[in-house]
Design an enzyme around this catalytic site. Structure first.
Site, PDB file in Angstrom:
ATOM      1  N   ARG A  45       0.852  -1.194   0.000  1.00  0.00           N
ATOM      2  CA  ARG A  45       0.000   0.000   0.000  1.00  0.00           C
ATOM      3  C   ARG A  45       0.883   1.238   0.000  1.00  0.00           C
ATOM      4  O   ARG A  45       0.641   2.198  -0.721  1.00  0.00           O
ATOM      5  CB  ARG A  45      -0.946   0.027   1.217  1.00  0.00           C
ATOM      6  CG  ARG A  45      -1.675   1.379   1.310  1.00  0.00           C
ATOM      7  CD  ARG A  45      -2.826   1.484   2.321  1.00  0.00           C
ATOM      8  NE  ARG A  45      -2.812   0.561   3.402  1.00  0.00           N
ATOM      9  CZ  ARG A  45      -2.025   0.653   4.499  1.00  0.00           C
ATOM     10  NH1 ARG A  45      -1.207   1.687   4.625  1.00  0.00           N
ATOM     11  NH2 ARG A  45      -2.093  -0.259   5.431  1.00  0.00           N
ATOM     12  N   TYR A  97     -16.635  18.641 -13.606  1.00  0.00           N
ATOM     13  CA  TYR A  97     -17.005  17.232 -13.782  1.00  0.00           C
ATOM     14  C   TYR A  97     -18.019  16.838 -12.693  1.00  0.00           C
ATOM     15  O   TYR A  97     -17.820  17.137 -11.512  1.00  0.00           O
ATOM     16  CB  TYR A  97     -15.741  16.374 -13.693  1.00  0.00           C
ATOM     17  CG  TYR A  97     -16.005  14.898 -13.740  1.00  0.00           C
ATOM     18  CD1 TYR A  97     -16.383  14.274 -14.926  1.00  0.00           C
ATOM     19  CD2 TYR A  97     -15.906  14.117 -12.593  1.00  0.00           C
ATOM     20  CE1 TYR A  97     -16.637  12.921 -14.963  1.00  0.00           C
ATOM     21  CE2 TYR A  97     -16.156  12.760 -12.632  1.00  0.00           C
ATOM     22  CZ  TYR A  97     -16.530  12.166 -13.813  1.00  0.00           C
ATOM     23  OH  TYR A  97     -16.789  10.826 -13.858  1.00  0.00           O
ATOM     24  N   ASP A 169      -7.475  20.011 -13.217  1.00  0.00           N
ATOM     25  CA  ASP A 169      -7.844  18.675 -13.703  1.00  0.00           C
ATOM     26  C   ASP A 169      -7.489  18.650 -15.186  1.00  0.00           C
ATOM     27  O   ASP A 169      -8.141  19.283 -16.009  1.00  0.00           O
ATOM     28  CB  ASP A 169      -9.348  18.452 -13.474  1.00  0.00           C
ATOM     29  CG  ASP A 169      -9.784  17.039 -13.874  1.00  0.00           C
ATOM     30  OD1 ASP A 169      -9.134  16.443 -14.762  1.00  0.00           O
ATOM     31  OD2 ASP A 169     -10.792  16.555 -13.328  1.00  0.00           O
ATOM     32  N   LYS A 194      -9.007   7.924 -18.819  1.00  0.00           N
ATOM     33  CA  LYS A 194      -9.290   8.528 -20.120  1.00  0.00           C
ATOM     34  C   LYS A 194      -8.056   8.452 -21.024  1.00  0.00           C
ATOM     35  O   LYS A 194      -7.667   7.373 -21.403  1.00  0.00           O
ATOM     36  CB  LYS A 194      -9.794   9.961 -19.917  1.00  0.00           C
ATOM     37  CG  LYS A 194     -10.822  10.109 -18.771  1.00  0.00           C
ATOM     38  CD  LYS A 194     -12.142   9.435 -19.028  1.00  0.00           C
ATOM     39  CE  LYS A 194     -13.035   9.315 -17.787  1.00  0.00           C
ATOM     40  NZ  LYS A 194     -13.271  10.538 -17.038  1.00  0.00           N
TER      41      LYS A 194
END
Ligand SMILES: *Cc1c(COP(=O)(O)O)cnc(C)c1O
Length: 391
Positions: A45, A97, A169, A194
């Protein structure tokens, strides 16, 4: 060295074996020689070699110091929000978004963080909105789905004059077209789902910081909250990045051809594409980015949701689906899909008309894509003609 070459050669050869493809370290823990004595990895992690390689590659692409990879774009956004504390304020781009809007409003407001939504394509407006509590300015450029452009350099100087951080972003542009950290932003976030991934086969997110101190804070939050990206998905994103520049170049060529076709079509009212001279923010887009991306939106002459729904259901190559940035072209109708949860009046006032259609232009031959759209638009016209005849 040109960006494409640099990107390819930022992907290291495995120092242990010489493998030219980055190895997938599918492990949860790492054996130590003595307590606390290890090769830089103790628990997966906290750190994983495959994920770390991806983080370094994206940091280089964005001209940043530190990359931090997450299990989704929203987990990356969430990590940035956790830099704030109760009483702090955010100024965010108004057509943000939808998932970020939900996170800001329905999760963070109840922890005492206030959000103001502002049209940041008019940078001057920011001066009136900043208060002593404002800590973070959040922009997307281009925005979704009307592709508004904000001036990153000007907004960075406004943010820094007010002791705020600027986070961009950069999902829609990708680092192949735009490097916000070089224009003064403090943080960049990506939905790597994306363009970075590029093949519609994974969900991932990345934060990149300009300064290492801020990077260490996000890295701490990544480990503390634990929304990490898996080794296999890290590898898939690395594989996607190998063709990022090549793909994005073609996405831009295809999108511009389609935008021009739509602009000349009698059934189309408005085309939104920053690469068109008719786009209101074309000039700033031309200055701050190296291309205009693969997303094109448009409205119909008859601004009816029903007609738009019919159109998005009748294309054959453009597949009806949410998301963007993959090799195959997608089409969607934001008012009834991605933006359905936004109240009608608010949606319309932010420029999302009832007939607005969004395209994620893929890598098919653009003439085939134009023919596909032309046929679907033709069907609409024909149907209206039939309706008239029977009326
Ligand atoms: C998709 C998207 C996100 C969210 O990313 P996920 O990977 O779906 O969590 C954030 N911002 C923008 C601009 C996006 O398009």
């Amino acid at each position: 060295m040109k960006a494409t070459t640099k990107a390819l050669h930022s992907i290291p050869v495995d120092p242990l074996t010489g493998a030219i493809s980055v190895p997938i370290y599918q492990t949860s823990t790492f054996v130590q020689e003595a307590p606390g004595q290890h090769k830089g990895f103790d628990y997966a992690r906290t750190n994983n070699p495959t994920r770390q390689t991806l983080e370094e590659i994206v940091a280089q692409l964005e001209n940043g110091s530190t990359g931090i990879a997450f299990g989704s774009g929203l987990a990356a956004i969430d990590a940035v929000l956790k830099l704030l504390k109760s009483g702090d304020e955010i100024i965010a781009v108004d057509d943000i978004y939808g998932g970020a809007f939900r996170l800001f409003t329905h999760v963070y407001e109840k922890f005492g963080i206030k959000v103001k939504y502002v049209d940041t394509s008019n940078a001057e407006k920011l001066f009136d909105e900043i208060t002593p509590q404002t800590r973070l300015i959040w922009i997307e450029t281009p925005t979704n789905p009307t592709l508004k452009i904000s001036d990153i350099k000007t907004i960075a100087s406004i943010a820094h004059a007010s002791n705020c951080l600027l986070c961009v972003d950069n999902t829609f542009a990708s680092p192949a077209l735009q490097q916000p950290l070089s224009l003064g932003a403090d943080l960049v976030v990506h939905s790597a789902t994306k363009y970075l991934g590029g093949h519609s086969d994974l969900i991932a997110g990345v934060v990149v910081t300009r300064e290492p101190e801020l990077g260490a804070k996000i890295k701490f939050l990544q480990n503390a909250s634990g929304a990490i990206l898996s080794p296999f998905d890290s590898w898939l994103v690395i594989r996607g990045i190998e063709t990022l520049h090549l793909r994005v170049k073609q996405h831009c060529i295809n999108a511009l051809e389609i935008a021009r076709f739509l602009e000349s079509h009698p059934a189309v009212r408005t085309v939104y594409y920053p690469g068109l001279a008719s786009h209101p923010n074309h000039a700033i887009a031309a200055v701050q980015s190296q291309g205009y991306g693969g997303v094109v939106s448009f409205t119909l002459c008859r601004d009816e949701a029903k007609l738009a729904a019919q159109l998005v259901s009748s294309t054959r190559l453009f597949k009806l689906a949410e998301s963007l940035g993959g090799v195959k072209s997608l089409i969607c109708h934001p008012p009834s899909m991605t933006h359905a949860s936004i109240p009608v009046e608010k949606r319309r006032s932010s420029g999302v008309a009832d007939s607005l259609i969004r395209l994620s232009v893929g890598l098919e031959d653009y003439q085939d894509l134009i023919d596909d759209l032309g046929e679907a638009l033709g069907l609409l016209a024909q149907e209206r003609f039939e309706l008239k005849k029977t009326a």
